[in-house]
Design an enzyme around this catalytic site. Structure first.
Site, PDB file in Angstrom:
ATOM      1  N   ASP A  17       0.836  -1.208   0.000  1.00  0.00           N
ATOM      2  CA  ASP A  17       0.000   0.000   0.000  1.00  0.00           C
ATOM      3  C   ASP A  17       0.868   1.255   0.000  1.00  0.00           C
ATOM      4  O   ASP A  17       0.694   2.146  -0.831  1.00  0.00           O
ATOM      5  CB  ASP A  17      -0.888   0.026   1.252  1.00  0.00           C
ATOM      6  CG  ASP A  17      -1.667  -1.253   1.430  1.00  0.00           C
ATOM      7  OD1 ASP A  17      -2.598  -1.476   0.649  1.00  0.00           O
ATOM      8  OD2 ASP A  17      -1.325  -2.027   2.344  1.00  0.00           O
ATOM      9  N   GLU A 273       2.031  -6.379  -5.059  1.00  0.00           N
ATOM     10  CA  GLU A 273       1.704  -5.517  -6.201  1.00  0.00           C
ATOM     11  C   GLU A 273       2.886  -4.658  -6.662  1.00  0.00           C
ATOM     12  O   GLU A 273       3.231  -4.656  -7.842  1.00  0.00           O
ATOM     13  CB  GLU A 273       0.523  -4.614  -5.834  1.00  0.00           C
ATOM     14  CG  GLU A 273       0.084  -3.722  -6.978  1.00  0.00           C
ATOM     15  CD  GLU A 273      -1.280  -3.091  -6.771  1.00  0.00           C
ATOM     16  OE1 GLU A 273      -2.144  -3.727  -6.130  1.00  0.00           O
ATOM     17  OE2 GLU A 273      -1.483  -1.973  -7.260  1.00  0.00           O
TER      18      GLU A 273
END
Lengths: 377, 189
Positions: A17, A273
């Protein structure tokens, strides 16, 4: 006057994040000249990827970004022109109320997770009218032109190319980390969650005819590495040898250093990610450890990406790569799958370059966000 | 209030003071255990349609609706006429209004549906959670599997395809869960 942007990041776990939002914030400042505030609820996580940051500062400037501690007790603050809630995080209710009261409308974006699944194209850019009268918009990164694209700085591939063409730069970088691989060693980076499949892969690397040098930045996979080695207390700088395999533990490095690490390696195992995307920009074959979701929802994401990624590969190379990725993510025999991948090494090398170039031909995420804002005005 | 994940066809939301009917709702896991609901909405005052996305935990104002039992009376082209079982009043809906349940609407169906009214106007119809439908075509069982774990496609009377257990044969009736369009088993009737 340039638009002001607020990015809200709630650190759920790990560094994905904060990694994505920090990278986005930096790029919006550096390339678009925007005023960006990054609100982070866990500055400790931020400091790991930006070591020069102060974990106690309520606000600080880092690389042109105003980084703010997202306080539990929210204090009134002027609302930005564009507000990004990253990965579905809940923007403070008092801030939302200020958005409602602002004389000029605010573009409120919900930046979602990266997925190659086909439904993403159908949801990208759709509005989400809220009960209070505000309209959020869902913005999806992705791998096609019908999505928001991937984070990629304008100079990234040129920097990579310059680095690759300068053996002394590579040597200096590796030396700085204390890495001195054998001349013909295969250099592999390993960044992953805990994975029971690691042992079979390390077995294969240790019995290989070619030397393998595995670079492991500190992280969650370290326990499995230690278990396989039969050692404890491995720390940055530790080096262990088993057969053809040298395992070296690295410190957790900054984002820019991690890019260079990926560029140095012949093969990169990545996770989540942010590192997943960076490995694609490295133009090297990669192995993705996907974030586990409830009800095995991550398997569909894995397969969706593989469907895209393997296009253009021979059937044999595709099958080998797919089997390796499945083995890594579904607790199967990674060692055997790895040996099949080695058979197709040169094809996979060339394919990784092509994939990188094809993705780089599409607009990047920061550019599409700014363009979306301009169209919205 | 309803959350995003509770939205389903037939729900009416109040957005900017206008009533919006949820005509279609698709739930998707988006990442890290969060989820989104993609919906197709129709403004019940203007007829305007739009697509939206909601987070699973987004809170939305819903409108309390009247509901009555109804059965399908007849189909004429794109028009579907339902009858109130208590007073025999006929109500007409077009295919778009019932898009979410359309795959299971067929002539002669006897299901007791729930007709959804907004300010006295029929806006949608909901099917029972479990319905029974006849299979008109499916391949023969490949390996004589009786466990119910091996699945194959089957076609219903109105052309809808559904995945059924390998042991299901042509002309058999099957139970379907309309919440997720899944095969539940062989009908008892």
């Amino acid at each position: 006057m340039n638009a002001s942007w607020d990015i809200f990041c709630c650190v759920v776990d790990n560094y994905g994040d904060i990694g994505v939002t920090w990278r986005l914030a930096r790029q919006l400042v550096a390339e678009q000249g925007l005023a960006v505030r990054l609100w982070v609820d866990d500055l400790g996580a931020f400091v790991r990827i930006c070591p020069q940051a102060d974990p106690t500062a309520a606000q600080q400037w880092q690389q042109g970004v105003q980084v703010c501690q997202w306080p539990a007790d929210w204090q009134p603050t002027p609302v930005a022109d564009v507000v990004i809630g990253a990965f579905g995080c809940q923007v403070p209710p008092a801030y939302v109320q200020s958005m409602l009261e602002r004389p000029t409308p605010v573009l409120w974006l919900n930046l979602e997770y990266l997925s190659a699944e086909s439904w993403v194209e159908g949801c990208h850019g759709l509005p989400s009218p809220q009960a209070n009268g505000l309209r959020k918009v869902f913005f999806f990164p992705g791998f096609t032109t019908k999505t928001g694209g991937l984070l990629r700085e304008a100079s990234l591939l040129a920097r990579r190319q310059a680095f690759e063409q300068d053996p002394s730069a590579r040597q200096a970088f590796l030396s700085g980390l204390g890495v001195q691989p054998e001349a013909n060693a295969r250099l592999i980076s390993l960044f992953a969650y805990e994975n029971p499949g690691l042992a079979s892969w390390l077995d294969a690397l240790a019995t290989d005819s070619r030397p393998n040098h595995l670079l492991v930045p500190e992280g969650r996979i370290l326990g499995d590495v230690q278990a396989w080695l039969g050692e404890s207390d491995l720390a940055p700088g530790s080096i262990a040898r088993r057969g053809a395999l040298t395992v070296q533990i690295l410190p957790f490095v900054s984002q820019d250093e991690y890019d260079q690490l990926l560029w140095c390696c012949d093969f990169n195992a990545v996770r989540g990610e942010d590192s997943f995307v960076r490995a694609q920009w490295a133009g090297r074959p990669l192995l993705w450890h996907i974030y586990v979701q409830e009800e095995y929802a991550h398997w569909e994401k894995l397969e969706a990406f593989l469907d895209h990624y393997t296009q253009g590969l021979s059937a044999e190379a595709s099958a080998a790569l797919v089997e390796l990725w499945r083995a890594w993510n579904m607790d199967r025999d990674v060692g055997r799958a790895w040996q099949q991948v080695l058979v197709h090494g040169s094809e996979l090398d060339a394919h990784a370059r092509r994939w990188c170039a094809a993705q780089a031909a599409q607009p990047d995420l920061a550019t599409t966000l700014v363009q979306f804002y301009r169209n919205w005005l | 209030m309803k959350t995003g994940k509770e939205l389903k066809p037939g729900t009416v939301l109040r957005i900017d003071n206008d009533p919006w009917l949820v005509q279609k709702a698709e739930f998707t896991k988006s990442g890290r255990n969060s989820a989104i609901m993609k919906t197709k909405l129709k403004n019940l005052l203007t007829g305007y349609k739009t697509e939206t996305v909601y987070g699973a935990d987004d809170k939305l104002d819903d409108v309390i609706l009247d509901r009555k039992e109804a059965t399908l009376s007849f189909i004429s082209g794109d028009s579907y006429t339902f009858m109130d079982t208590s007073d025999y009043t006929m109500y007409e809906l077009n295919a778009e209004d019932i898009e979410a349940v359309l795959p299971y609407i067929e002539e002669g169906m006897e299901d007791i549906c729930e007709a959804v009214f907004f300010e006295g106007r029929l806006v949608s119809v909901e099917l029972p959670t479990t319905i029974s439908r006849q299979v008109v075509y499916t391949e023969n069982a490949a390996r004589g599997d009786t466990s119910g774990k091996v699945m194959k496609p089957a076609k219903l009377k109105n052309g809808t395809e559904i995945s059924v257990a390998d042991f299901i044969q042509i002309d058999e009736f099957i139970d379907i869960d309309t919440r997720d369009n899944s095969f539940k088993g062989r009908s008892k009737k």
